[in-house]
Design an enzyme around this catalytic site. Sequence first.
Site, PDB file in Angstrom:
ATOM      1  N   ASP A 267       0.862  -1.179   0.000  1.00 24.13           N
ATOM      2  CA  ASP A 267       0.000   0.000   0.000  1.00 24.13           C
ATOM      3  C   ASP A 267       0.906   1.238   0.000  1.00 24.13           C
ATOM      4  O   ASP A 267       2.130   1.141   0.115  1.00 24.13           O
ATOM      5  CB  ASP A 267      -0.957  -0.015   1.202  1.00 24.13           C
TER       6      ASP A 267
HETATM    7  C1  GLC Z   1      -4.129   4.072  -0.009  1.00 25.94           C
HETATM    8  C2  GLC Z   1      -5.089   3.004   0.290  1.00 25.94           C
HETATM    9  C3  GLC Z   1      -5.338   2.024  -0.815  1.00 25.94           C
HETATM   10  C4  GLC Z   1      -5.174   2.640  -2.166  1.00 25.94           C
HETATM   11  C5  GLC Z   1      -3.786   3.227  -2.260  1.00 25.94           C
HETATM   12  C6  GLC Z   1      -3.465   3.825  -3.605  1.00 25.94           C
HETATM   13  O1  GLC Z   1      -3.601   4.784   0.982  1.00 25.94           O
HETATM   14  O2  GLC Z   1      -5.020   2.367   1.533  1.00 25.94           O
HETATM   15  O3  GLC Z   1      -6.596   1.433  -0.657  1.00 25.94           O
HETATM   16  O4  GLC Z   1      -5.404   1.718  -3.164  1.00 25.94           O
HETATM   17  O5  GLC Z   1      -3.575   4.194  -1.253  1.00 25.94           O
HETATM   18  O6  GLC Z   1      -4.162   4.985  -3.835  1.00 25.94           O
END
Ligand code: GLC
Length: 721
Positions: A267
Amino acid sequence: MTQQPIENYLKQMTLEEKIDQLLQLAVPFFEGARTEGEITGPMQELGVSEETVRNTGSVLGLSGAQEAINVQQAHLKKNRLGIPLLMMADIIHGFKTIFPVPLAIGCSWDLSLAERSAEIAAREAAVSGVHVTFAPMVDLVRDPRWGRVMESTGEDPYLNSEFARAFVRGFQGRDLRNDTSRVAACVKHFAAYGAAEGGRDYNTVDMSEWRLRETYLPAYKAALEEGCEMVMASFNTVDGIPATGNRRLLRQLLREEWGFNGVIISDWGAVKELIPHGAAADEKEAARRSIEAGIDIEMMTTCYMKHLAELVKTGVVEEKRIDEAVLRILQLKEKLGLFDNPYRGADPEREAEIVFCEEHRAASRELATKSCVLLKNEGVLPLRRDQSIALIGPFAQSGDILGPWSWQGSTEAAVRLYDGLVAKAGASRIVVAEGCGIEEADDRRLEEAVAAAAGADVIVLALGESSEMSGEAGSRGDIRLPQAQLALIERLAELGKPMAAVLFNGRPLDLHGVADRVGAVLEAWFPGSEGGHAIADLLYGDVQPSGRLSMSFPYAAGQIPVYYNHFNTGRPKGAPDAQIRYVSQYLDMPNEPLFPFGFGLSYTTFMYSEPELSATVMTPEQPLTIKVNVTNTGSAAAEETVQLYIRDIAGDVVRPVKELKGFRKILLQPGETQEVTFEITEAQLRYHHSDLTYSSDAGEFVAFVGPNSRDAAGVRFILQK
Ligand code: GLC
């Protein structure tokens, strides 16, 4: 035509080029981008050189066909081997045509419309240049304080698994290479992110492996069984180790045990977060732990970029680990056809034609009508077109009804509730006033609202949470409506008029001060681009409310977690021999939620016959059937969701008081009766034992069929083995 087998690319890549392929950066790093794109986490100083950007493997949050083409073009000019960029983004519940938030979609119990919503989201995203969506999010949720419950389909492993499959089918279709109107899916957040302690985002998750496997893992597994191409690791710890650096979770369970061979991405910033977690002393250790655990792509931090080469050169990390990761990324690019056509679906002309088109918006409206849940109705609804309506509240004319994760959606273009009502009944019948802000009380606005309401036949309240109050980093400790809105209800209640509340929010709320003061409550969640029309369809009865909760509404926050598939305890409340004091209960509130899982009303009523089994004994070879007759006893044609639950009376480990095992949506005309039959097979009775094996036990079970998890009638049967 593929120029060369992808293994050849790998052979030609330097170690540095390979490592940069594992990096994912947001849009602002790339030449050709005109916008900032989607920024969903902290932007840190990453110290990325131009050379690294040239070799980067993927982009996050880019969209718009022309921009995607520009960025890809600029990249291909500079990348030595001509390896195209993968473009990923969060297309969670629609791209520009925004559908209801996933929790609302969960309440539709409509798998084919859910699949269609994902297909439309994919179509709009793909034509705008996106290749991979960071969806579906299938985290099981039991704590409405957590702002991200709106991204999940709810609290049930079976229902979540069915939706996970439907979303993956919708996003990916059958042939990603040739069907360029689809995108690859990335199931997230692996694993058990929904169990953050106290509902506080990014917080610790701690549970037994047994519970993890029995309750939290099935939906991720279902997505993978459906062919989902990618997995995103979660921010939280699992057994004391952040998922991102968790070898047992990613390498042993996901890769080796489940055989997942696709790309695993971290993430946003999560590799470096091993440091504040206390699982790595520095970036170098964070890089080592993450690559060894199985993270292929590092999103938005640069621990790999800075340290992997040295870790390989000093023999700490095998180069094989890097090669495997690169190969998986190249394979995904190949699967999407990017080596042949790096621009894939991106097409500015078609983009202008199909994005936010009538057909897509109609699908959004249909799904929104199925997602709203009528929680209470004491004769206030449906509205009649000859009634004068006072529409009051901060959401009366608000476009903030798309919900979180709709970065491409336009709140300007969203159909507001006021406009939806006017389209039904005409402006002359509807007066409108705000009454207060979402969180700000204001005497002047309050009195204006009271004056407006005084002359109306019915008051429709439009209340809720702003979209900022849920979603990522949107946890709340108090999940009642903000005080200003509660005061508005209280003041309007003094008028003694019939009141219906329409709620816009991203989580089950504590409805004290709402459900006890108004005659009707329609939970609209964040209904998406066509919200106003969809709600008006329901309020006027042109479409029958049919949504059923996929997450319990607590009586009060003090009960959380409260969910239907709980255990019985050794001292259950209400048992025939229960004592007054020494039972599992709260002294100051009921054990039961205010509105249980599976619950929802219609404008008609349904009657269920006692369920009948085809036999009382079953074997693995001889399944049972259970049948009920459901009758529409009211005066409107409406859809009912018939639900099958099972309880295993005694197990090696204790078993939930009820577990959803099947459901059927049926349409019944007034007076019509339909017979609904479910098969009960031995496979449905399996569970994880204390040694983590998965099987059923001979013995006694109860099968329940009914309209929700609370009111289902049960019959006993025996499994013989
Ligand atoms: C985030 C989220 C995730 C998302 C990612 C990319 O902080 O937790 O769900 O896909 O960033 O944007």
